[in-house]
Motif scaffolding. Structure first.
Motif, PDB file in Angstrom:
ATOM      1  N   VAL A   8      33.827  18.271 -21.083  1.00  8.43           N
ATOM      2  CA  VAL A   8      34.547  19.861 -21.226  1.00  8.43           C
ATOM      3  C   VAL A   8      36.147  19.613 -21.496  1.00  8.43           C
ATOM      4  CG1 VAL A   8      34.685  21.717 -20.041  1.00  8.43           C
ATOM      5  CG2 VAL A   8      32.715  20.646 -19.737  1.00  8.43           C
ATOM      6  N   ASN A   9      36.457  19.796 -22.745  1.00  3.76           N
ATOM      7  CA  ASN A   9      37.646  19.883 -23.049  1.00  3.76           C
ATOM      8  C   ASN A   9      38.673  18.621 -22.588  1.00  3.76           C
ATOM      9  OD1 ASN A   9      37.997  22.204 -24.626  1.00  3.76           O
ATOM     10  ND2 ASN A   9      37.373  23.393 -23.126  1.00  3.76           N
ATOM     11  N   GLU A  10      38.035  17.502 -22.359  1.00  5.27           N
ATOM     12  CA  GLU A  10      38.887  16.349 -22.019  1.00  5.27           C
ATOM     13  C   GLU A  10      39.722  16.017 -23.160  1.00  5.27           C
ATOM     14  OE1 GLU A  10      36.008  13.364 -20.378  1.00  5.27           O
ATOM     15  OE2 GLU A  10      35.516  14.939 -18.908  1.00  5.27           O
ATOM     16  N   ILE A  11      38.954  15.657 -24.227  1.00 10.01           N
ATOM     17  CA  ILE A  11      39.604  15.604 -25.581  1.00 10.01           C
ATOM     18  C   ILE A  11      38.732  15.958 -26.745  1.00 10.01           C
ATOM     19  CG2 ILE A  11      40.629  13.287 -24.986  1.00 10.01           C
ATOM     20  CD1 ILE A  11      38.385  11.813 -26.449  1.00 10.01           C
ATOM     21  N   ILE A  12      39.272  16.280 -27.811  1.00 14.07           N
ATOM     22  CA  ILE A  12      38.676  16.892 -29.068  1.00 14.07           C
ATOM     23  C   ILE A  12      39.000  15.861 -30.069  1.00 14.07           C
ATOM     24  CG2 ILE A  12      40.425  18.557 -29.696  1.00 14.07           C
ATOM     25  CD1 ILE A  12      37.737  20.307 -30.308  1.00 14.07           C
TER      26      ILE A  12
END
Length: 82
Positions: A8-12
């Protein structure tokens, strides 16, 4: 191809097959460049110059050239949650 997050939105990051070149940019709502990636190894962690960015909607622009010479462009948004 499409940007896909890990968790969850750690990295993209951008994932895809046959990507020879890419230019991926992420902007905040005021149009300031927050991130630029030129390799599928590049990922954005929601920070700008080491500072955690606020929860908000960010815009991405992605240009890809595949190994067969074809190109594709994509635009969209990313919602950053903490």
């Amino acid at each position: 191809f499409s940007p896909n997050g890990d968790g969850v939105n750690e990295i993209i990051r951008v994932r895809g097959y046959g990507i020879a070149k890419m230019d991926w940019r992420i902007y905040n709502r005021w149009g300031a460049l927050m991130f630029r990636g030129t390799s599928i190894k590049d990922s954005w962690d929601g920070k700008y110059k080491g500072a955690v960015q606020p929860q908000d909607v960010y815009v991405y622009v992605l240009s890809v050239t595949f190994s067969d010479g074809t190109t594709e462009n994509s635009k969209g948004d990313i919602t950053l949650l903490r």
